[in-house]
Design an enzyme around this catalytic site. Structure first.
Site, short mmCIF file in Angstrom:
data_model
loop_
_atom_site.label_atom_id
_atom_site.label_comp_id
_atom_site.label_asym_id
_atom_site.label_seq_id
_atom_site.Cartn_x
_atom_site.Cartn_y
_atom_site.Cartn_z
N GLN A 1 -5.64 8.80 5.80
CA GLN A 1 -4.44 8.58 6.61
C GLN A 1 -3.22 8.20 5.77
O GLN A 1 -2.10 8.27 6.22
CB GLN A 1 -4.67 7.42 7.60
CG GLN A 1 -5.62 7.76 8.70
CD GLN A 1 -6.29 6.51 9.26
OE1 GLN A 1 -5.91 6.01 10.31
NE2 GLN A 1 -7.30 5.99 8.58
N ARG A 2 -3.48 7.70 4.57
CA ARG A 2 -2.37 7.25 3.72
C ARG A 2 -2.00 8.28 2.66
O ARG A 2 -0.93 8.21 2.06
CB ARG A 2 -2.76 5.94 3.02
CG ARG A 2 -2.80 4.76 3.92
CD ARG A 2 -2.18 3.53 3.31
NE ARG A 2 -2.49 3.27 1.94
CZ ARG A 2 -3.14 2.19 1.48
NH1 ARG A 2 -3.55 1.28 2.34
NH2 ARG A 2 -3.32 2.00 0.20
N ASP B 1 1.02 1.47 9.58
CA ASP B 1 0.56 0.67 10.72
C ASP B 1 1.60 0.55 11.83
O ASP B 1 1.26 0.19 12.95
CB ASP B 1 0.17 -0.75 10.25
CG ASP B 1 -0.87 -0.75 9.15
OD1 ASP B 1 -1.62 0.24 9.05
OD2 ASP B 1 -0.92 -1.73 8.39
N GLU C 1 -9.26 -0.24 13.46
CA GLU C 1 -10.07 -1.10 12.58
C GLU C 1 -9.97 -2.58 12.97
O GLU C 1 -10.87 -3.37 12.67
CB GLU C 1 -9.65 -0.93 11.12
CG GLU C 1 -8.20 -1.33 10.86
CD GLU C 1 -7.76 -1.13 9.42
OE1 GLU C 1 -8.55 -0.68 8.58
OE2 GLU C 1 -6.58 -1.44 9.14
N GLY D 1 0.82 -1.21 0.00
CA GLY D 1 0.00 0.00 0.00
C GLY D 1 0.86 1.25 0.00
O GLY D 1 1.98 1.23 0.50
N ARG E 1 -22.45 14.83 21.93
CA ARG E 1 -22.57 13.53 21.28
C ARG E 1 -21.40 12.61 21.62
O ARG E 1 -20.35 13.07 22.07
CB ARG E 1 -22.56 13.71 19.76
CG ARG E 1 -23.86 14.20 19.20
CD ARG E 1 -23.72 14.50 17.73
NE ARG E 1 -25.03 14.74 17.14
CZ ARG E 1 -25.22 15.32 15.97
NH1 ARG E 1 -24.20 15.75 15.27
NH2 ARG E 1 -26.44 15.48 15.51
O1 F6P Z 1 -1.31 -1.57 5.80
C1 F6P Z 1 -1.74 -0.28 5.53
C2 F6P Z 1 -3.24 -0.21 5.45
O2 F6P Z 1 -3.61 1.12 5.20
C3 F6P Z 1 -3.98 -0.77 6.67
O3 F6P Z 1 -3.96 0.12 7.76
C4 F6P Z 1 -5.34 -1.03 6.09
O4 F6P Z 1 -6.01 -2.04 6.79
C5 F6P Z 1 -5.02 -1.49 4.70
O5 F6P Z 1 -3.72 -1.00 4.39
C6 F6P Z 1 -6.00 -1.02 3.66
O6 F6P Z 1 -5.66 -1.61 2.46
P1 F6P Z 1 -6.32 -1.22 1.07
O7 F6P Z 1 -5.67 0.07 0.61
O8 F6P Z 1 -5.99 -2.36 0.20
O9 F6P Z 1 -7.78 -1.02 1.31
#
Ligand code: F6P
Length: 362
Positions: free
Chosen positions: A287-288, A141, A236, A13, A176
């Protein structure tokens, strides 16, 4: 005379800081007089039709701050070394042979593989197949062994913390319960760090299975003190005691489970039990995306420069790692195969508890 050459690829990822690593590798390699070839689409670029380009060190300037990866990436495909939590699939020998053949044909001195557990597992297989590999630890992660921290983690925590700051004001205005679901797979690093930094009241992480009585007790305690809103951060991969991971899709045979949905489950159950209005926000790929924080820019630059140094020293089969105050080389095998999770009795959990933050398990 042809310059010496090295290769780089980004696997798995995407993650803030990938481009900053590429920049650091290209710039420090060029100072040794080496050319850097960037393979496209992760490990797939090594296979037919081989796909790469020469990276010009004069064009690296903008990469320090740019999100994503200019080389592209893939966490599926013909290598697929990892199929799920703790399970592995063998990479077909023909694929390893093909990658080695193509690598040799390009006359490369070494290959830098930037990735998390899955990609580094592939990198190790390539190394065992005769390709001189150096790894760089990437994942938001932060679940890799053998390094104090992976790059991308700090950027993800900054994003989740910013989200909590924003949720705080709206939660307080409406009295809330706001639930923020964050990534992290089977580790609660993002949830615990952002939960503390963002002033969360309850943090639910995979390492500490929770129960709803405890979660609702904390909300009631806050109400009794006149605090009529509550911020809950849910990883998650969190699950209730005796419950299972929550996933939105059925798992295909060769895929890792896609976690997600626990935030909505928690918001609904808490709403039912407390009678309070509850809302959920799934932060997801925000987050990414985007550029790296200052910390990650620096870490990526150190990792990239160190990776080139390790190729120069022919320390193959290693991964660069942060062991403060230094970056060091560790065997890739020390980093892969098992996840680094949040110690339930470690400093982060103790710090949170000292502040009255609940993990929903008291
Ligand atoms: O490993 C990084 C991550 O962003 C995890 O936190 C998340 O569960 C997963 O990849 C999501 O993957 P994808 O981009 O395939 O949905």
């Amino acid at each position: 005379m042809k310059p010496e050459r090295i290769g780089i690829l980004t696997g798995g990822g995407d993650c803030p800081g990938l481009n900053a690593v590429i920049r650091a590798v290209v710039k420090s390699a060029s100072r040794l007089g080496w050319e850097t070839l960037g393979f496209h689409g992760g490990f797939e670029g090594l296979l037919e039709p081989v796909s790469y380009r020469t990276l010009d060190h004069r064009e690296m300037g903008a990469l320090l701050t740019a999100g994503g990866t200019v080389l592209g990436t893939s966490n599926r495909g013909r290598f697929s070394a990892k199929t799920g939590h703790g399970q592995k699939a063998e990479i077909p020998r023909a694929i390893l042979d093909e990658a080695k053949r193509n690598f040799d044909a390009l006359g490369l001195r070494g290959l830098i593989c930037v990735g998390g557990d899955g990609s580094l597992t592939i990198a190790q297989a390539l190394y065992e197949h005769g390709i001189p590999v150096v790894g760089v630890p990437k994942t938001i992660d932060n679940d890799l062994e053998a390094t104090t921290v992976t790059f991308g983690f700090d950027s993800a925590v900054a994003c989740a913390t910013d989200a909590l700051d924003r949720l705080h004001t709206t939660a307080a205005s409406h009295n809330r319960v706001m639930v923020l679901e964050v990534m992290g797979r089977y580790a609660g690093w993002i949830a615990s760090h952002a939960g503390i930094a963002g002033g969360g009241d309850i943090i639910l992480i995979p390492e500490i299975p929770f129960n709803y009585d405890s979660v609702c007790k904390k909300i009631a305690e806050r109400e009794a003190m006149g605090r009529l809103f509550t911020l809950i951060v849910v990883a998650e991969g969190a699950r209730s005691q005796g419950g299972d991971f929550v996933s939105k899709e059925s798992v295909a045979k060769d895929h890792e489970m896609r976690l997600g949905g626990i935030g909505a489950v928690v918001a609904e159950e808490v709403g039912k039990r407390t009678g309070k209005e509850s809302r959920v926000v799934v932060l997801g790929h925000l987050q990414r995306g985007g550029g790296p924080t200052t910390f990650d820019r620096l870490l990526c630059t150190r990792f990239g420069a160190k990776a080139v140094q390790l190729i120069q020293e022919e320390k193959f089969g290693t991964m660069v790692a942060l062991r403060p105050p230094d970056t060091v080389a560790v065997p890739i095998t020390e980093a892969i195969g098992r996840l680094r999770t949040v110690p339930p009795d470690g400093d982060i959990v103790r710090t949170a508890r000292a502040l009255g933050i609940s993990f929903g398990a008291d």
